[in-house]
Design an enzyme around this catalytic site. Structure first.
Site, mmCIF file in Angstrom:
data_model
loop_
_atom_site.group_PDB
_atom_site.id
_atom_site.type_symbol
_atom_site.label_atom_id
_atom_site.label_comp_id
_atom_site.label_asym_id
_atom_site.label_seq_id
_atom_site.Cartn_x
_atom_site.Cartn_y
_atom_site.Cartn_z
ATOM 1 N N ASP A 79 0.815 -1.218 0.000
ATOM 2 C CA ASP A 79 0.000 0.000 0.000
ATOM 3 C C ASP A 79 0.849 1.268 0.000
ATOM 4 O O ASP A 79 2.018 1.257 0.385
ATOM 5 C CB ASP A 79 -0.876 0.027 1.263
ATOM 6 C CG ASP A 79 -2.002 -0.984 1.208
ATOM 7 O OD1 ASP A 79 -1.965 -1.888 0.360
ATOM 8 O OD2 ASP A 79 -2.925 -0.870 2.037
ATOM 9 N N HIS A 139 3.264 -2.228 3.584
ATOM 10 C CA HIS A 139 3.379 -0.870 3.018
ATOM 11 C C HIS A 139 4.739 -0.760 2.346
ATOM 12 O O HIS A 139 5.748 -1.139 2.927
ATOM 13 C CB HIS A 139 3.228 0.173 4.129
ATOM 14 C CG HIS A 139 1.890 0.116 4.803
ATOM 15 N ND1 HIS A 139 1.620 -0.754 5.840
ATOM 16 C CD2 HIS A 139 0.747 0.786 4.562
ATOM 17 C CE1 HIS A 139 0.352 -0.595 6.207
ATOM 18 N NE2 HIS A 139 -0.201 0.335 5.446
#
Ligand SMILES: *[C@@H]1O[C@H](CO)[C@@H](O)[C@H](O)[C@H]1NC(C)=O
Ligand SMILES: *[C@@H]1O[C@H](CO)[C@@H](O)[C@H](O)[C@H]1NC(C)=O
Ligand SMILES: CC(=O)N[C@H]1CO[C@H](CO)[C@@H](O)[C@@H]1O
Ligand SMILES: [Zn+2]
Length: 254
Positions: free
Chosen positions: A57, A212
């Site tokens: 992400d 992430h």
């Protein structure tokens, strides 16, 4: 990392606790293969047995290219939930986005600039999707049909809007908590390994892993170890679409 973004990422964990109260999708048939109407389907885990979809992400950012090299060296595909303007501006990293798409990774939406969708007005929430759709069309010629809501945060009106735009909302069932020790490889990897050791408890068929890519340690050190751990554990490391049995032609639209 700006402190508001640290907070934003920390809030993910809170949102995850909220959404985990929602029943896991148990159907073995992908919802997108059925006729689409009403609110967007919300996915928490893979339906194809033995698959793991590792998702990254908050990019594109400085480490996207290095991460793509790592994925290539291991011949695995991942899913990128990209923003338009959060850590980096998507225009500035257009080459990385294009490369991810061309190399067969799943390119998906994480909204324009990572706002909490339910807190926005309907027109603001819609713009969070359409601004990024326009940017994707310019870069890869299509726009994704898969998205991840920032913080895993949705509401009935947001899911209705996403459904009207033919999106599938993707959550996760394995949170690596990579934001908790951003610069500490050992601590991050320990968390990852502990989570992996518990996949038996999560049960079959397969899992969606949240990571992430905007942290260098996560993207370039933890990610390769994570992929290797998934592979030696016997998982097939695939995109979200593949782990749901959804053909690639459904991952994007005009
Ligand atoms: C959603 O899909 C339907 C059926 O294919 C199509 O008619 C409609 O235009 C799509 N909506 C958007 C916003 O792409
Ligand atoms: C995970 O399991 C392996 C193999 O049993 C073990 O060596 C390792 O210490 C465990 N890791 C954690 C963080 O619990
Ligand atoms: C204390 C400890 O576990 N250190 C390890 C941290 O990670 C590096 C890189 O993999 C290892 O070399 C250390 O042994
Ligand atoms: Zn995010």
């Amino acid at each position: 990392m700006p402190s508001f973004l640290r907070l934003a990422i920390a809030a993910t964990i809170f949102a995850a606790a909220l959404v985990s109260a929602v029943p896991v999708t148990s159907s073995s048939t992908s919802p997108f293969l059925q006729k689409r109407s009403g609110p967007a389907p919300v996915i928490y885990r893979c339906t194809v047995p033995g698959t793991i979809a590792i998702t990254f992400d908050d990019g594109p950012f400085l480490y996207t290219n290095g991460l793509l090299d790592i994925l290539k060296s291991r011949a695995v595909k991942a899913t990128f939930f990209f923003n338009g303007n959060t850590y980096g501006r998507i225009e500035d990293f257009a080459a990385s986005v294009k490369r991810a798409y061309q190399e067969g990774h799943q390119v998906a939406s994480h909204t324009w600039d990572h706002k909490d969708l339910p807190s926005l007005s309907p027109s603001e929430a819609l713009a969070e999707m359409t601004m990024l759709e326009d940017a994707f069309r310019k870069i890869i010629g299509v726009r994704p049909t898969y998205m991840r809501p920032p913080f895993g945060s949705v509401s009935a009106p947001v899911l209705e809007m996403l459904g009207q735009r033919n999106y599938t909302a993707v959550m996760w069932d394995m949170d690596t908590q990579d934001w908790a020790h951003p610069d500490d490889f050992n601590a991050s990897y320990q968390l990852y390994e502990a989570l992996f050791n518990k996949t038996e408890e999560l049960g079959q068929p397969g899992h969606i892993v949240l990571q992430h890519e905007v942290n260098q340690v996560t993207a370039l050190q933890v990610a390769p170890m994570a992929i290797d751990l998934a592979l030696v554990s016997g998982y097939k490391v695939v995109t979200v679409g593949e782990c749901l049995g959804d053909p690639k032609s459904n991952w994007y639209t005009v």
